[in-house]
Design an enzyme around this catalytic site. Structure first.
Site, mmCIF file in Angstrom:
data_model
loop_
_atom_site.group_PDB
_atom_site.id
_atom_site.type_symbol
_atom_site.label_atom_id
_atom_site.label_comp_id
_atom_site.label_asym_id
_atom_site.label_seq_id
_atom_site.Cartn_x
_atom_site.Cartn_y
_atom_site.Cartn_z
ATOM 1 N N GLY A 182 3.452 -0.837 -3.209
ATOM 2 C CA GLY A 182 3.603 -1.794 -3.631
ATOM 3 C C GLY A 182 2.814 -2.832 -2.370
ATOM 4 O O GLY A 182 2.221 -3.351 -2.113
ATOM 5 N N ASP A 183 2.430 -2.752 -0.651
ATOM 6 C CA ASP A 183 1.462 -2.727 0.127
ATOM 7 C C ASP A 183 0.145 -3.127 -0.379
ATOM 8 O O ASP A 183 -0.322 -3.494 -0.857
ATOM 9 C CB ASP A 183 1.748 -2.539 1.252
ATOM 10 C CG ASP A 183 3.114 -2.759 1.605
ATOM 11 O OD1 ASP A 183 3.650 -3.766 2.438
ATOM 12 O OD2 ASP A 183 4.059 -1.909 2.270
ATOM 13 N N ARG A 184 -0.229 -1.264 -0.806
ATOM 14 C CA ARG A 184 -1.444 -1.220 -1.484
ATOM 15 C C ARG A 184 -1.891 -2.136 -2.573
ATOM 16 O O ARG A 184 -2.929 -2.516 -2.871
ATOM 17 C CB ARG A 184 -1.563 0.830 -1.996
ATOM 18 C CG ARG A 184 -2.618 1.287 -2.728
ATOM 19 C CD ARG A 184 -4.047 0.998 -1.368
ATOM 20 N NE ARG A 184 -4.948 0.148 -1.360
ATOM 21 C CZ ARG A 184 -5.284 -0.281 -0.607
ATOM 22 N NH1 ARG A 184 -6.081 0.700 0.428
ATOM 23 N NH2 ARG A 184 -6.279 -1.794 -0.200
#
Length: 472
Positions: free
Chosen positions: A258-260
Site C-alpha cells: 500500500g505504501d508502494r
C-alpha cells in the site's frame, strides 16, 4: 530526461522489525511452533517507508514526522540516513514499533509497542507544507496529520495531495486529488461492518465501488482508489468506477504494498501526470514490489537513483534474486512490436517473478536485418517495451548476440519463441553454465516485422498514374 519532481511526505513514522527463523517442531509444553535460526532486521515503517520508496524512485523527498529521543526514534533516524530530508515534530511518548515474527517467510505473530503521538506542529513543518509542490499524507492515527491539518487543507486547494488513510486516523482534508484506502479500510471508513463478507469477486467489486463512491462524497475528494490486493485497484470519481487490474499474478509478502502504491501515485501526480495514469502505474509498481520480495528488497534498493536501462535491469534482477524469486529474460529486436512479440513476453513473465527484455541496439539491428532497419529507433522501442505491463526492465546490447548481457544478468530462464524448436540455440550452453534453462514458448504463426513492413510498403505504393505532362 526531466528529473522527478520533489515530494513532501507528511505522516506518522513507525519502526518495523522482522524476526525470521525456521519452525521445524512444536514446543513440548504447548502446541506452538519453536522458531530457531532467528535473524532480526529493522527498517523504516509507516510514513517513513513511503518516503523511502518515493526517494528510491529518484525524487527529492522531505519527510515531516514526529520523532523523539527514545531508542526506537534514534534507530529510525539512523536508518533514514540521508535518503530523505527530515523535518521533526516533537513526539510525546515512545515511537510506535511493529515486530513481525515469521517462519520460512510466513507470518506467525505481530507485536506492537509504543504509543507515541505528535505533540504539536512547528513553524518549519508548516513552511514545508506551504512550500510543497505535491504532498503525500500517510495518516496512521498518531497525530502528525492532525497537528498539520489546517496547512494540509490549504495545500490541497493548490497542489496535488494524495492521502493514504487508516481507520485510526482522521478523514482526508477536503479537495485531495486522490485517497488510497485498502478494501477493508474503505469498508470501515465508509461505515460498514468489517465482519460482513463480500462473497464472490463480483460482489467484492460492487462493495468496493459503493464504498469508494461514498468516500468521494463524504471526503469531497477528487478521486478514491480502493486497493484490492492481487486484483489491482478500483478508481472512482464518484460515478462509474474504473478497474485497474494487476499486470500479472504476484505471490509474496504484501507488507508495504500500500505504501508502494501511494508513493508511486503521489510521485507521478507531482510530475504533472493524470490520476488514471498514476493509478495504473501504482498498481504496476505495487505488483512488482510484491514479486520482488516486498520489504525484504528494501535494503538492497538503498539510495537508488535513475540510471541507464542496464542499471535498472541489474537492480531488478538483484532484488528478485535476493528475495528467492525466478528471473526470466527474453531477447530480440522488437522492431514494430506485434501480437507475436506480446504473446511471447506475456507467457515469459508468467514463468517467473520478473521479466527483463534484452533488446538489440540500432547498430546491431542494422547488421542483422540490413539497410533500412530498424524501422523504429532504439529509444522508441525501449519506451514501447517498458509500457507493457508484463515487462519489468529493459537492457540493451550492441553485439550481434546477447551473450555478454546474459552473462551479467544470469537469468534462471531464457525465453524464446517456439519457432526456434528445430535447433539448439547458441546461447543454450551459456545459460546452462550457471544452472539456467532455455525455455521455448508457443509462437503465433504469421506474425513478423518483415511481413508487416512489406504489406505496409505495398499498400503505400498504389499503381502510379501518369501525370498530365507525361500524357502529353
Amino acid at each position: 530526461m526531466t528529473a522527478p519532481a520533489p515530494l513532501l511526505v507528511v505522516g506518522d513514522a513507525l519502526l518495523d522489525h522482522d524476526l525470521c527463523g525456521r519452525a521445524e517442531r512444536l514446543a513440548p509444553d504447548a502446541p506452538v511452533p519453536v522458531l530457531s535460526g532467528n535473524r532480526r532486521t529493522s527498517r523504516p515503517g509507516g510514513a517513513a517507508l513511503a518516503a523511502c520508496l518515493a526517494a528510491a524512485d529518484g525524487r527529492p523527498v522531505t519527510l515531516v514526522t514526529a520523532v523523539g529521543e527514545d531508542d526506537s526514534s534514534t534507530c529510525l533516524v539512523r536508518l533514514l540516513g540521508d535518503r530523505v530530508r527530515l523535518v521533526r515534530l516533537p513526539l510525546r511518548g515512545a515511537l510506535s514499533t511493529k515486530t513481525r515474527v515469521l517462519a520460512e517467510g510466513r507470518p506467525l505473530l505481530r507485536l506492537d509497542d509504543g504509543d507515541g503521538r505528535a505533540r504539536e506542529a512547528t513553524a518549519e513543518a508548516c513552511r514545508a507544507v506551504a512550500d510543497a509542490g505535491a504532498v503525500l499524507v500517510a495518516d496512521y492515527g498518531r497525530g502528525t496529520a492532525d497537528e498539520l491539518r489546517e496547512a494540509l487543507a490549504a495545500a490541497a486547494a493548490r497542489v496535488p495531495v494524495v492521502w493514504d488513510p487508516h481507520p485510526r486516523g482522521g478523514p482526508p482534508v477536503p479537495g485531495v486529488r486522490l485517497a488510497t484506502p485498502s478494501a477493508a479500510e474503505a469498508r470501515s471508513l465508509a461505515g460498514r461492518p468489517v465482519t460482513v463478507p463480500d462473497g464472490d469477486g463480483s460482489s467484492a467489486l460492487q462493495s468496493a465501488a459503493r464504498d469508494a463512491g461514498t468516500l468521494v462524497r463524504a471526503w469531497r475528494a477528487a478521486a478514491v482508489a480502493v486497493t484490492l490486493g492481487g486484483r489491482g485497484a478500483l478508481l472512482s470519481h464518484g460515478e462509474t468506477p474504473l478497474l485497474v487490474p494487476t499486470p500479472v499474478t504476484a505471490e509474496g509478502d504484501a507488507c508495504g504494498a500500500g505504501d508502494r502504491f501511494a508513493a508511486t501515485a503521489a510521485g507521478l501526480l507531482a510530475d504533472g501526470g493524470f490520476t488514471e495514469a498514476a493509478v495504473r502505474a501504482a498498481v504496476h509498481a505495487a505488483t512488482r514490489w510484491v514479486a520482488e520480495g516486498g520489504v525484504r528488497s528494501l535494503s538492497s534498493q538503498g539510495d537508488a537513483r535513475p540510471g541507464s536501462a542496464a542499471d535498472d535491469a541489474l537492480g531488478t534482477v538483484g532484488r528478485v534474486r535476493a528475495a528467492g524469486g525466478t528471473v526470466v529474460a527474453a531477447g530480440g529486436c522488437f522492431d514494430l512490436l506485434h501480437a507475436g512479440h506480446v504473446s511471447l513476453l506475456q507467457a515469459a513473465r508468467r514463468a517467473g517473478d520478473c521479466l527483463v527484455v534484452c533488446v538489440n541496439s540500432d547498430a546491431s539491428v542494422r547488421r542483422r536485418k540490413g539497410p533500412g532497419r530498424p524501422l523504429v529507433p532504439l529509444a522508441d522501442r525501449i519506451r514501447v517495451l517498458r509500457a507493457l505491463e508484463c515487462v519489468d526492465a529493459v537492457a540493451v546490447f550492441d553485439e550481434d548476440t546477447p551473450e555478454r548481457l546474459l552473462g551479467e544478468l544470469r537469468p534462471h530462464i531464457w525465453a524464446k519463441g517456439g519457432d526456434y524448436a528445430l535447433g539448439r540455440l547458441p546461447e543454450a550452453s551459456l545459460v546452462e553454465s550457471w544452472g539456467g534453462q532455455v525455455v521455448l514458448f508457443p509462437y503465433l504463426d504469421g506474425r513478423s516485422t518483415t511481413g508487416i513492413a512489406r504489406r505496409a510498403a505495398s499498400e503505400a505504393e498504389p499503381a502510379r498514374r501518369p501525370s498530365e505532362r507525361e500524357r502529353r
